[in-house]
Write an enzyme that holds these catalytic residues in place. Structure first.
Site, mmCIF file in Angstrom:
data_model
loop_
_atom_site.group_PDB
_atom_site.id
_atom_site.type_symbol
_atom_site.label_atom_id
_atom_site.label_comp_id
_atom_site.label_asym_id
_atom_site.label_seq_id
_atom_site.Cartn_x
_atom_site.Cartn_y
_atom_site.Cartn_z
ATOM 1 N N ASP A 132 -7.682 0.188 -15.179
ATOM 2 C CA ASP A 132 -6.651 1.224 -15.121
ATOM 3 C C ASP A 132 -5.798 1.267 -16.381
ATOM 4 O O ASP A 132 -4.936 2.140 -16.496
ATOM 5 C CB ASP A 132 -5.759 1.002 -13.898
ATOM 6 N N ASP A 178 -1.353 -1.795 0.907
ATOM 7 C CA ASP A 178 -2.267 -2.460 1.832
ATOM 8 C C ASP A 178 -1.774 -2.363 3.274
ATOM 9 O O ASP A 178 -2.542 -2.024 4.179
ATOM 10 C CB ASP A 178 -2.467 -3.924 1.419
#
EC number: 2.4.1.12
Length: 985
Positions: A298, A683
């Site tokens: 990224d 998450d």
């Protein structure tokens, strides 16, 4: 046979039959291993009176005693059994089908298969031969059964034989634990009744503050405790998985898995560590054509790309070495660093020589990677250039095109022995100014789309770049759940516990987090499944696409065998008659709201290309998944795989398209499908949405840890990590996905599961009463007041009972979970340390960010380091989160000194009340001791700014109380004047 519900014997392949009570015959009540009565009788006659699977002795006396009975007229008994067996199938047998192997069968009308089997047993008994193996018995039976019945029997056997087993916690450990919890609730109720009805008028403000704090602590305890009501453990049968899906001479039928590895900055996340993670993935014990590894860069760093090139080249040597000698772990850095006897269980003479050569090759690989890292320390003014002289596309990490490079797999690259290697793909999604990229969650969603276009495995395993595969059979462990015909279809993911390397022996700052992973997660596994913790998780791809499970759970009913409150199959909840709720129809209609953007078409394979395109157009899939027909078609393939209608040459172009920065605009990505946006702890949010749709998850804890990672072991980095987690929880609390009000329409989230999710988002707010409660002892010592009035005998017993119940609850919890006392105490200490520092800052930062749009960053800068073992433990870094706990320590120490000084001045009567105050002050200091130890460092070095701020705050706090003169009784001025007049000078 297809209509029979009686399971088949795992020894002979025939039906088990039923017992005298009409239920299915069960020989072993420990593991419920499917075996018929005749096979049990034979095993007992041969002297083996234990279960073939778990080796537990048969606890049913009738199973053993009946074998010793001698029946004189066996012919009549056998005929009766054969006549009765017609009700359950031609091959079925009842419990008392044969009592001795010495009898003879002369009935010609009997079952020939049964006759041959008994005669075979008799011959082997007379000749005193060794007992036949399962393979011999199975082969003999298959020779006598028609092929059609063999196929039916094989399918029934596979359906009946589970790939995993739930092991409940023994009632001898769990029942006392539950009783103490209820007892503690009762004592808490009496405690609060006493506290509220006995205010302290002389210190009303302190009393009221303490009662409010105690009520919050009690609510927090309930949220944390009751999700642990029904903990379970699980075991897997990987051998059964291989026997079912990897038959000799046939292609492997195991499901394919796509591995995701995400990284951002190679200077903070060393490429060597990322390379070790990738190498451990490529060397897993799994069919190579079923494994694909996707690495998300990224940060678009050329260093990451070049190090991945070196990793792919070294993998050609490393992977065959791992598989040839079955080494563990398969990350070279950690394998060669092991201080064990590496020759144990190794029998090949060439192992030592090849290991030395491989270690030398790995060291050369490290040198090459380290050279790349050294080169990348200083970026050229003109930017990086590739070997062909062209500029690196990612020179601007915030403005660059999407990049994909396939290193291994489809390129035809093989290892040094000529074997195929798993696919390795480098991915860097497009980034442009003005677009929201959503950090890690956005990168994971980009990998979901790329992998769907290129490989489309039905399962996805995501790992952080510093978490390597420690157990090469970890994927097989997960497949025992996901590929189980009964359990697998309703599973959204399989979560593994996090384990860490490089932590100091005493685990000063509770980095291992053992209490959470070994206690809380087991409790959640007994409800609807563990929460997703960000790494070490195997996903069902269909769950990530927002689909609901094939069998959606119905609304809670009393007739259901599963308790809707806690999810356990027991009588813990009283049954009630179903009430006719007038809003029932409305609630049923609301069920579909969670799947508003989902179009679950199960029969897509039955349509031709034209019909598929029409379906996609009619259902407006583009509004949900984006403008990619190739990707949309892949979402409709439940079993994965790439569509044959797609041109392979166009796949890379399509993959580039699905990672473009504008692809997710006006779609459901990050809202209903994929990793969910809106919090830095994506998450928890992602797992919560799946559970709200009706999915369940499973917690897998193999004996050898599946994955291992690294954790920040110095104080400042650890607090900064906890700050980020707590900030994510505050963000969820302030969002529309808060468990307090989200997901009630569908009724698919169990109440205890909702309590657990509520606890994960409200725990940072405990910092406010915790800070107040840690200040109260110092205030009491400085003012001479106390938050509790003089105790009566009954009140003393109540307080003593509360403390005993807290201790006993913890002890019983450690007993069933296996967590050590030291690990539990470290967790308690860091709960206080994190609560008065990181959690406190997270609450304020969360409100500033969500309500005022102010994004505050707490910077961390290194001050000193040590090169010795665990040297990072002693690194001292400046961060603002260090100030509150340091101040609390100093204030409580000042309070203890002031309290003793006051007691010395007042005499003997003041010592009794002093001990209660000093006890609470020492409780605070004892919990903050690891913080104090970390603050001082190895050589008692502390950042000057921390000392200055802490001393300043403590001094101001002390001067305030000196100003109000708390140790001197207030005297009226007129009384003083009269006393002066009466004095005769």
């Amino acid at each position: 046979m297809m209509e029979s519900e009686v399971p088949l014997c795992n020894s002979c392949g025939e039906q088990v039959g039923v017992g005298a009570n009409g239920d299915v015959f069960v020989a072993c009540h420990h593991c419920n291993f499917s075996i018929c009565r005749a096979c049990v009788d034979y095993e007992i006659n041969e002297g083996r009176k234990a279960c073939l699977r778990c080796a537990a002795p048969y606890d049913d006396d009738s199973v053993v005693d009946d074998v010793e009975l001698k029946v004189s007229d066996n012919r009549t008994t056998m005929a009766a059994q054969l006549n009765n067996s017609q009700d359950v199938g031609i091959h079925a047998r009842h419990v008392s089908s044969v009592s001795t192997v010495d009898s003879e069968l002369n009935d010609e009308s009997g079952n020939p298969i049964w006759k041959n089997r008994v005669e075979s047993w008799k011959d082997k008994k007379n000749k005193k031969k060794k007992a036949p193996t399962k393979a011999e018995i199975k082969a003999k039976k298959e020779d006598q059964i028609p092929p059609e019945q063999q196929m039916e029997g094989k399918q029934l056997t596979e359906a009946a034989q589970a790939l995993s087993c739930v092991i409940p916690i023994p009632s001898s450990k769990l029942t006392p634990y539950r009783c103490v919890i209820i007892m503690r609730l009762v004592i808490l109720s009496l405690f609060f009744h006493y506290r509220i009805t006995h205010p302290v008028d002389s210190a009303f403000g302190l009393w009221l503050t303490s009662v409010i704090c105690e009520i919050w602590f009690a609510v927090s305890w309930v949220l944390d405790q009751f999700p642990k009501w029904s903990p379970v453990e699980r075991i897997t049968f990987t051998d059964e998985l291989s026997a079912r899906y990897e038959r000799e001479g046939e292609p492997s039928e195991l499901a394919a898995v796509d591995f995701f590895v995400s990284t951002v900055d190679p200077l903070k996340e060393p490429p060597l560590i990322t390379g070790n993670t990738v190498l451990s993935i490529l060397a897993v014990d799994y069919p190579v054509d079923k494994v694909s590894c996707y690495v998300s860069d990224d940060g678009a760093a050329m260093l990451t790309f070049e190090s991945l090139v070196e990793t792919a080249d070294f993998a050609r040597k490393w992977v065959p070495f791992c598989k040839k000698f079955a080494i563990e772990p398969r990350a070279p850095e950690f394998y060669f660093a092991q201080k064990i006897d590496y020759l144990k269980d190794k029998v090949q003479p060439s192992f030592v020589k090849e290991r030395r050569a491989m270690k030398r090759d790995y060291e050369e690989f490290k040198v090459r990677v380290n050279a790349l890292v050294a080169k990348a320390q200083k970026t050229p003014e003109e930017g990086w250039t590739m070997e062909d002289g062209t500029a690196w596309p990612g020179n601007n990490s915030r403005d660059h095109p999407g990049m994909i490079q396939v290193f291994l797999g489809s390129t035809g690259a093989h290892d040094i022995e000529g074997n195929e290697l798993p696919r390795l793909v480098y991915v860097s999604r497009e980034k442009r100014p003005g677009y929201q990229h959503h950090k890690k969650a956005g990168a994971e969603n980009a990998l979901v789309r790329v992998s769907a276009v290129l490989t489309n495995a039905p399962y996805i395993l995501n790992l952080d770049c510093d978490h390597y595969v420690n157990n090469s059979k970890a994927v097989r462990e997960a497949m025992c759940f996901l590929m189980d015909p009964q359990l697998g279809p309703n599973l959204c993911y399989v979560q593994f516990p996090q384990r860490f390397d490089g932590i100091d022996r005493s685990d000063r700052y509770a980095n291992r987090n053992t209490v959470f992973f070994d206690v809380n997660m087991k409790g959640l596994d007994g409800i609807q499944g563990p929460v997703y913790v960000g790494t070490g998780c195997v996903f069902n791809r269909q769950a990530l696409y927002g689909y609901g499970p094939p069998s959606l759970p119905s609304l809670p009913k009393a007739s259901s065998s599963s308790c809707s409150w806690c999810g356990c199959f027991s009588c813990c909840c009283p049954s009630k008659k179903p009430s006719k709720d007038p809003s029932k129809l409305h609630r049923d209609a609301k069920r579909d709201e969670l799947d508003a953007a989902i179009f679950n078409l199960r029969e897509i394979d039955n349509y031709d290309e034209y019909e598929r395109s029409m379906l996609i157009s009619q259902k407006s899939f583009e509004k949900t998944f984006g403008l990619s027909s190739v990707f949309i078609e892949s979402t409709l393939m439940e079993n994965g795989g790439v569509s044959e209608s797609v041109n392979p040459a166009a796949l890379i172009n399509e993959a580039i398209h699905v990672i473009s920065c504008g692809y997710e605009e006006k779609t459901a990505w990050g809202k209903e499908i994929g990793w969910i946006y809106g919090s830095v702890t994506e998450d928890i949010l992602t797992g919560f949405k799946m559970h709200c749709r009706g999915w369940r998850s499973v917690y897998c804890m193999p004996i050898r840890p599946a994955f291992k990672g690294s954790a920040p072991i110095n104080l400042s980095d650890r607090l900064h990590q906890v700050l980020r987690w707590a900030l994510g929880s505050v963000e969820i609390f302030l969002s529309r996905h808060c468990p307090l009000w989200y997901g009630f329409a569908g009724g698919r989230l169990k109440w205890l599961q909702r309590l657990a999710y509520t606890n994960t988002i409200v725990y940072p707010f405990t910092s406010l009463p915790l800070v107040a409660y840690c200040v109260i002892p110092a205030i009491c010592l400085l003012t001479g007041k106390f938050i509790i009035p003089t105790l009566s005998n009954l009140a003393s017993m109540l307080f003593l009972g509360l403390f005993i119940s807290i201790i006993v609850t913890s002890v019983l919890e450690l007993r069933w979970s296996g967590v050590s006392i030291e690990e539990w105490w470290r967790n308690e200490q860091f709960w206080v340390i994190g609560g008065v520092s990181a959690h406190l800052f997270a609450v304020f930062q969360g409100f500033l960010k969500m309500l005022a749009g102010v994004d505050t960053n707490f910077t961390v800068t290194t001050k000193a380091a040590d090169d010795a073992e665990f040297g990072e433990l002693y690194i001292i870094k400046w961060t603002t989160v260090l100030i509150p706990p340091t101040t609390l320590i100093i204030v409580n120490m000042v309070g203890v000194v002031a309290g003793f000084s006051d007691a010395l001045n007042k005499g003997y009567e003041a010592w009794g009340p002093l001990f209660g105050k000093v006890f609470f002050a020492f409780w605070v200091i004892l919990h903050l001791y690891p913080f104090l130890k970390g603050l001082m460092g190895r050589q008692n070095r502390t950042p000057t700014i921390v000392v200055l701020w802490s001393v300043l705050l403590a001094s101001v706090f002390s001067l305030i109380w000196v100003k109000i003169n708390p140790f001197v009784s207030k005297v009226d001025s007129s009384t003083v004047a009269q006393s002066c007049i009466s004095i005769d000078c």
